[in-house]
Design a protein around this motif. Structure first.
Motif, short mmCIF file in Angstrom:
data_model
loop_
_atom_site.label_atom_id
_atom_site.label_comp_id
_atom_site.label_asym_id
_atom_site.label_seq_id
_atom_site.Cartn_x
_atom_site.Cartn_y
_atom_site.Cartn_z
N ARG A 7 -2.77 8.85 9.80
CA ARG A 7 -2.48 7.96 10.93
C ARG A 7 -3.65 7.89 11.90
O ARG A 7 -3.95 6.83 12.46
CB ARG A 7 -1.23 8.42 11.67
N MET A 8 -4.30 9.04 12.13
CA MET A 8 -5.43 9.08 13.06
C MET A 8 -6.18 10.39 12.89
O MET A 8 -5.57 11.45 12.74
CB MET A 8 -4.94 8.94 14.51
N GLY A 109 -13.58 4.85 20.50
CA GLY A 109 -12.93 4.94 21.79
C GLY A 109 -12.82 6.38 22.26
O GLY A 109 -12.84 7.31 21.44
N VAL A 110 -12.67 6.55 23.58
CA VAL A 110 -12.67 7.90 24.17
C VAL A 110 -11.57 8.01 25.22
O VAL A 110 -11.41 7.10 26.04
CB VAL A 110 -14.04 8.22 24.83
N SER A 111 -10.85 9.11 25.22
CA SER A 111 -9.94 9.47 26.31
C SER A 111 -10.49 10.72 27.00
O SER A 111 -10.92 11.66 26.34
CB SER A 111 -8.52 9.76 25.80
N ALA A 226 -4.70 9.42 24.59
CA ALA A 226 -5.35 9.15 23.31
C ALA A 226 -4.34 8.62 22.29
O ALA A 226 -4.63 7.64 21.58
CB ALA A 226 -6.02 10.42 22.79
N LEU A 227 -3.18 9.26 22.20
CA LEU A 227 -2.16 8.79 21.26
C LEU A 227 -1.78 7.34 21.55
O LEU A 227 -1.75 6.49 20.64
CB LEU A 227 -0.92 9.67 21.35
N ARG A 228 -1.47 7.04 22.81
CA ARG A 228 -1.02 5.69 23.14
C ARG A 228 -2.14 4.66 22.97
O ARG A 228 -1.89 3.52 22.56
CB ARG A 228 -0.47 5.66 24.58
N ALA A 229 -3.38 5.05 23.27
CA ALA A 229 -4.52 4.14 23.08
C ALA A 229 -4.68 3.77 21.61
O ALA A 229 -5.19 2.69 21.29
CB ALA A 229 -5.80 4.78 23.61
N CYS A 230 -4.26 4.66 20.72
CA CYS A 230 -4.37 4.43 19.28
C CYS A 230 -3.09 3.87 18.67
O CYS A 230 -2.96 3.80 17.44
CB CYS A 230 -4.78 5.72 18.58
N GLY A 231 -2.15 3.48 19.51
CA GLY A 231 -0.91 2.87 19.03
C GLY A 231 0.08 3.85 18.44
O GLY A 231 1.00 3.45 17.72
#
Length: 246
Positions: A7-8, A109-111, A226-231
């Protein structure tokens, strides 16, 4: 597709002295997401003054890009920054410049803690805040400036002045409890904890039930961001409302 990180595949950066952020991130990891950690090599020098804390920040900044370049070789899909002081430096504009540099170098992308906690506070619609750090006053000044630049009113803050980078991880729940007691009040909408080597993800979750308001641990906010930014919208229990409701 990565066999475990289907998933990521997160990359994560943290100082070599930091023993908290890696297990914190792993505890919040949903199935199908993997964390791949790279250490920013710094010495565990004593920290007893503002000047020595500034040297600590300098040591971290000097070696961050090298640790990032090592991490890139695993072909991470997104970077989660497990170090926070540098991400607050020089106000919101300075923090934006720093984040842009990290994005450009990482190529993904970065958090990071500063903008993740800002997003969390906005999610809760908090306006008046207090914060606790393991830092010294010179760093709290930078954190306060960042939040004020973001439009928040910082009512109170506490720096625990931990005596070395490793000693941050030795901070007790009693120290955190006493700090929250001093920070809380009817004039505060939310309390934030900064400093990724300070263990508060579970303590903060318990404290927000007791205090009846958001208590945001920086490691929780950064990984949530980070989780939410990656859907990835999995709701996780045990780390407070940020991860269980939003």
């Amino acid at each position: 597709m990565d066999h475990l990180g289907y998933r990521m595949k997160f990359g994560a950066l943290g100082p070599s002295t930091n023993t908290i952020v890696q297990p914190d991130f792993d505890d919040m990891r949903p199935v199908g997401v993997t964390n791949h950690y790279s250490r920013i090599i710094i010495p565990n020098d004593p920290v007893n003054t503002d000047e020595e804390f500034l040297q600590l920040v300098h040591n971290i900044q000097e070696n961050t890009l090298q640790a990032l370049d090592v991490l890139k070789s695993c072909e991470m899909q997104y970077l989660v920054m497990g170090m926070s002081a540098a991400t607050f430096w020089d106000g919101r504009k300075g923090a934006e410049k720093y984040l842009d540099m990290m994005r450009d170098r990482a190529g993904v992308g970065v958090s990071c803690g500063s903008f993740a906690t800002e997003a969390a506070l906005n999610t809760y619609k908090a306006k008046r805040i207090a914060f606790v750090s393991p830092y010294f006053p010179v760093a709290n000044d930078q954190v306060r400036r960042f939040y004020q630049d973001c439009g928040f009113t910082v009512v109170r803050d506490i720096c625990l002045r931990r005596p070395s980078p490793v000693q941050i991880a030795h901070t007790t729940d009693e120290m955190c409890r006493d700090a929250l007691k001093q920070l809380d009040g009817d004039d505060v909408d939310a309390i934030v904890q900064v400093g990724t080597n300070l263990s508060m993800v579970r303590f903060a979750a318990a404290a927000e039930w007791v205090l009846g308001k958001p208590v945001i641990a920086i490691n929780t906010a950064t990984y949530w961001h980070a989780l939410r930014a990656c859907g990835i919208n999995d709701k996780l229990q045990g780390f407070g409302k940020l991860l269980s409701h939003y």
